[in-house]
Design an enzyme around this catalytic site. Structure first.
Site, PDB file in Angstrom:
ATOM      1  N   HIS A 121       0.816  -1.219   0.000  1.00  0.00           N
ATOM      2  CA  HIS A 121       0.000   0.000   0.000  1.00  0.00           C
ATOM      3  C   HIS A 121       0.848   1.266   0.000  1.00  0.00           C
ATOM      4  O   HIS A 121       0.344   2.355  -0.262  1.00  0.00           O
ATOM      5  CB  HIS A 121      -0.982   0.004   1.175  1.00  0.00           C
ATOM      6  CG  HIS A 121      -0.374   0.260   2.516  1.00  0.00           C
ATOM      7  ND1 HIS A 121      -0.096  -0.740   3.420  1.00  0.00           N
ATOM      8  CD2 HIS A 121      -0.004   1.412   3.126  1.00  0.00           C
ATOM      9  CE1 HIS A 121       0.413  -0.216   4.521  1.00  0.00           C
ATOM     10  NE2 HIS A 121       0.478   1.089   4.363  1.00  0.00           N
ATOM     11  N   ASP A 151       0.010  -7.593   1.296  1.00  0.00           N
ATOM     12  CA  ASP A 151       0.446  -6.205   1.435  1.00  0.00           C
ATOM     13  C   ASP A 151       1.967  -6.098   1.494  1.00  0.00           C
ATOM     14  O   ASP A 151       2.520  -5.336   2.277  1.00  0.00           O
ATOM     15  CB  ASP A 151      -0.177  -5.557   2.681  1.00  0.00           C
ATOM     16  CG  ASP A 151      -0.093  -4.024   2.624  1.00  0.00           C
ATOM     17  OD1 ASP A 151       0.143  -3.491   1.528  1.00  0.00           O
ATOM     18  OD2 ASP A 151      -0.233  -3.368   3.683  1.00  0.00           O
ATOM     19  N   GLY A 223       3.213   6.335   8.230  1.00  0.00           N
ATOM     20  CA  GLY A 223       4.595   6.576   7.835  1.00  0.00           C
ATOM     21  C   GLY A 223       5.520   5.458   8.281  1.00  0.00           C
ATOM     22  O   GLY A 223       6.600   5.268   7.724  1.00  0.00           O
ATOM     23  N   ASN A 224       5.103   4.693   9.299  1.00  0.00           N
ATOM     24  CA  ASN A 224       5.870   3.519   9.734  1.00  0.00           C
ATOM     25  C   ASN A 224       5.692   2.333   8.792  1.00  0.00           C
ATOM     26  O   ASN A 224       6.478   1.381   8.834  1.00  0.00           O
ATOM     27  CB  ASN A 224       5.447   3.061  11.134  1.00  0.00           C
ATOM     28  CG  ASN A 224       6.194   3.759  12.242  1.00  0.00           C
ATOM     29  OD1 ASN A 224       5.628   4.553  12.985  1.00  0.00           O
ATOM     30  ND2 ASN A 224       7.476   3.479  12.354  1.00  0.00           N
ATOM     31  N   SER A 225       4.649   2.370   7.969  1.00  0.00           N
ATOM     32  CA  SER A 225       4.327   1.231   7.107  1.00  0.00           C
ATOM     33  C   SER A 225       5.529   0.799   6.281  1.00  0.00           C
ATOM     34  O   SER A 225       6.142   1.613   5.588  1.00  0.00           O
ATOM     35  CB  SER A 225       3.170   1.579   6.175  1.00  0.00           C
ATOM     36  OG  SER A 225       1.976   1.727   6.890  1.00  0.00           O
ATOM     37  N   GLY A 278      -8.576 -26.370  -4.524  1.00  0.00           N
ATOM     38  CA  GLY A 278      -9.908 -26.366  -5.113  1.00  0.00           C
ATOM     39  C   GLY A 278     -10.983 -26.984  -4.249  1.00  0.00           C
ATOM     40  O   GLY A 278     -11.708 -27.877  -4.690  1.00  0.00           O
ATOM     41  N   VAL A 279     -11.065 -26.503  -3.002  1.00  0.00           N
ATOM     42  CA  VAL A 279     -12.123 -26.979  -2.106  1.00  0.00           C
ATOM     43  C   VAL A 279     -12.772 -25.805  -1.391  1.00  0.00           C
ATOM     44  O   VAL A 279     -12.157 -24.756  -1.200  1.00  0.00           O
ATOM     45  CB  VAL A 279     -11.575 -27.960  -1.033  1.00  0.00           C
ATOM     46  CG1 VAL A 279     -11.151 -29.264  -1.649  1.00  0.00           C
ATOM     47  CG2 VAL A 279     -10.437 -27.323  -0.240  1.00  0.00           C
TER      48      VAL A 279
END
Length: 477
Positions: A121, A151, A223-225, A278-279
Site C-alpha cells: 500500500h 500487502d 509513515g511507519n508502514s 480447489g475446495v
C-alpha cells in the site's frame, strides 16, 4: 530433646530443598526468560539497524469521481444546474478533476544490490517512488514486484554504494511478551525508534485472505508502514503494516516467516504464485461433528469440491475432515489455506483425512492458484477475499426474507466475522443489486463484476436491506 532434634533436622532439610528449588527456578528464569526482562538500552539495536532503514516517498495520480461518484454519492452541486453553469469550462464536465497525491512510508534493505522491502500500500499505483537513505542520499526506485494479498512489495534502487542489509529472523520462535523495536518514518519523522513488546500472535484483522499478524504495543503511526519490527538479537521478525486508528498501543506487523517466501518469489519472478487445491472448507463445529458422526474434534471440514481441480482429481470428497497436510496438523480453515498457499505449485501433497469415521490418506498435486479464481467461483479455501458467501435470490427465498416475489439480485448468505464484508456492514439477508453501478441478478454475474477490473483497489456495492431501503458500501479488494 529427641523431638526437638528431629524437628530441627526436618526444618534443615526443608530449607535445603527450598533453596535448591529457588536456585533452579532462578537459573531457569535467567536462561529462558531474558527476552522478557526490561533492557537497559535499545541503543545498540537502533545503531546497528538504522543504516538499513529507508524513507519512501511516493506520488500518484488520483482519478476524479466522475459519473460513478455522482451515482453513489450525488452531484456536489445537487440539482442546481445554474450553479454548475458558473464553473469555468475546464470544470463543467469534470467537477472532480484528477490530482496528485503524495504519501510517505518506510522500508528496509535486504541486500547490497539495492533490494528494499516495504508494504504494497506504500507503493501501489505510484507514478514516482523516491528512497531516502539514512545518510540523506536520495534515489529513484522501481517496483520489482507486489503482492496485494499480503500487502508486501519489493522495490529496487540503483547506484547506491555500501548498502547495509538487515538480517532476517525467525518469527515462529517469537514469544508473546518479548521486547521488540520498530524503526521508520512516522508522519515523515525519519529514523524514529520506538520499543514495546509482542502483545499477541496470529491476529486476523480482515485485511486479506492471509491475515496472520504480530500485534505489538511499540508505537506505530502513519509513515511507519513497511519499516522493520526488530527482535532483541537485531533481526527483523516483522514488517510494520497497520494500526487501529481509534486505539493506542495497538499495531500490527507481517511475520517475517510469512514474508520470506513471498520476497524470494518477487525477487526471482516479479510475482507470487500460490498452491491451489480447489475446495470449499469451514471450521468443524461441535454441531457439525455430531451431525456427521465425527468423533475427532480437530480438523477442517470440506464443504465443496470443485470438479476437475486438484482436490477432485486426488479423491477428496465433500464432508471429508482434513486432519493433516504433509504431516502438519490443521485445525482451522486459515491454517489449511495458509499451508496450501505457501506450498509449491506441482507439489504432490499428502492429505490425511477422516471419511465416514475411517482414517484415509490421499495425495493431491497442487496447481497454480489464479488470484481471481476464488472470487469468480464464488468460493474458495478461504470462502472468498471478502469473507462473503452469496447465492442467486430465488422467489421462495425472497418471500421468506420479506422481499417481493419478483425481487432480483444476489442474497448474502453469510459473512466471515472480521472480514471485509463484515467490516463494510453487509449482513445475512441483504440483497445486492449492483456492483460498481452494474446490475447483478445472479451469483456468477456478481463475482464477474467484482473481479472485472484488476486495477481497482475497492468495490462499491449497492444493496437492499428489507424494507429499510437501499444502501451503498465500499470494500477493499
Amino acid at each position: 530433646m529427641k523431638y526437638l532434634k528431629i524437628l530441627g533436622t526436618f526444618i534443615g532439610l526443608t530449607g535445603m530443598v527450598c533453596s535448591l528449588l529457588l536456585s533452579n527456578a532462578a537459573q531457569t528464569f535467567a536462561s529462558s526468560e531474558n527476552d522478557f526482562l526490561i533492557p537497559g538500552s535499545f541503543s545498540g539495536i537502533a545503531e546497528a539497524a538504522k543504516p538499513s532503514v529507508v524513507n519512501i516517498s511516493t506520488e500518484k495520480t488520483v482519478k476524479g469521481g466522475g459519473r460513478v461518484f455522482e451515482h453513489f454519492f450525488g452531484s456536489p452541486f445537487g440539482n442546481d444546474k445554474n450553479f454548475e453553469d458558473m464553473l469555468p469550462p475546464f470544470l463543467k464536465n469534470n467537477p472532480n478533476p484528477d490530482y496528485k497525491q503524495q504519501s510517505l512510508g518506510s522500508g528496509f534493505v535486504i541486500d547490497e544490490k539495492g533490494y528494499i522491502v516495504t508494504n504494497n500500500h506504500v507503493v501501489e499505483d505510484a507514478d514516482k517512488i523516491k528512497v531516502k537513505l539514512a545518510g540523506g542520499e536520495e534515489y529513484d526506485a522501481e517496483i520489482v514486484g507486489r503482492d496485494p494479498n499480503t500487502d508486501l512489495a519489493l522495490i529496487k534502487i540503483s547506484g547506491a554504494k555500501s548498502l547495509k542489509s538487515l538480517p532476517l529472523g525467525d518469527s515462529d520462535s517469537l514469544k508473546v511478551g518479548s521486547w521488540v523495536t520498530a524503526i521508520g518514518s512516522p508522519f515523515g519523522l525519519e529514523q524514529t525508534v520506538t520499543a514495546g513488546i509482542v502483545s499477541a500472535k496470529g491476529r486476523t484483522i480482515g485485511s486479506g485472505p492471509y491475515d496472520d499478524f504480530i500485534q505489538t504495543d511499540a508505537s506505530i503511526n502513519p509513515g511507519n508502514s513497511g519499516g522493520p519490527l526488530i527482535s532483541m538479537d537485531g533481526k527483523v521478525i516483522g514488517i510494520n503494516t497497520a494500526i487501529i486508528a481509534r486505539g493506542q498501543g495497538i499495531g500490527f506487523a507481517i511475520p517475517i516467516n510469512l514474508a520470506k517466501g513471498i520476497i524470494d518469489q518477487l525477487k526471482e519472478n516479479g510475482e507470487v504464485t500460490r498452491g491451489w487445491m480447489g475446495v470449499g472448507i469451514q471450521e468443524l463445529t461441535p454441531e457439525l461433528a455430531e451431525y456427521y458422526g465425527i468423533k475427532k474434534s480437530k480438523g477442517v471440514l470440506v464443504t465443496q469440491v470443485y470438479k476437475g481441480d486438484p482436490a477432485d482429481l486426488g479423491g477428496i470428497q465433500p464432508n471429508d475432515l482434513i486432519v493433516t497436510i504433509d504431516g502438519k496438523s490443521v485445525s482451522t480453515p486459515k491454517e489449511l489455506s495458509m499451508q496450501i498457499a505457501n506450498s509449491p505449485v506441482g507439489k504432490n501433497t499428502k492429505i490425511d483425512l477422516i471419511r465416514n469415521g475411517k482414517e484415509k490418506t490421499v495425495y493431491v498435486t497442487l496447481s497454480k492458484r489464479k488470484e481471481g479464481e476464488m472470487m469468480a467461483r464464488g468460493g474458495s479455501d478461504t470462502q472468498n477475499a471478502f469473507g462473503l458467501s452469496v447465492e442467486t435470490l430465488k422467489a421462495e427465498d425472497a418471500q421468506q426474507l420479506g422481499y417481493a416475489e419478483n425481487e432480483t439480485g444476489v442474497v448474502v448468505t453469510a459473512t466471515e466475522p472480521g472480514g471485509k464484508a463484515d467490516a463494510a456492514g453487509l449482513k445475512r439477508g441483504d440483497v445486492i443489486k449492483e456492483v460498481n453501478r452494474v446490475p447483478v441478478d445472479n451469483k456468477e454475474a456478481f463475482f464477474t463484476e467484482v473481479n472485472r477490473d484488476k486495477n481497482r483497489a475497492t468495490v462499491k456495492i449497492l444493496f437492499k436491506r428489507g424494507n429499510y431501503g437501499f444502501y451503498v458500501t465500499e470494500m477493499k479488494k
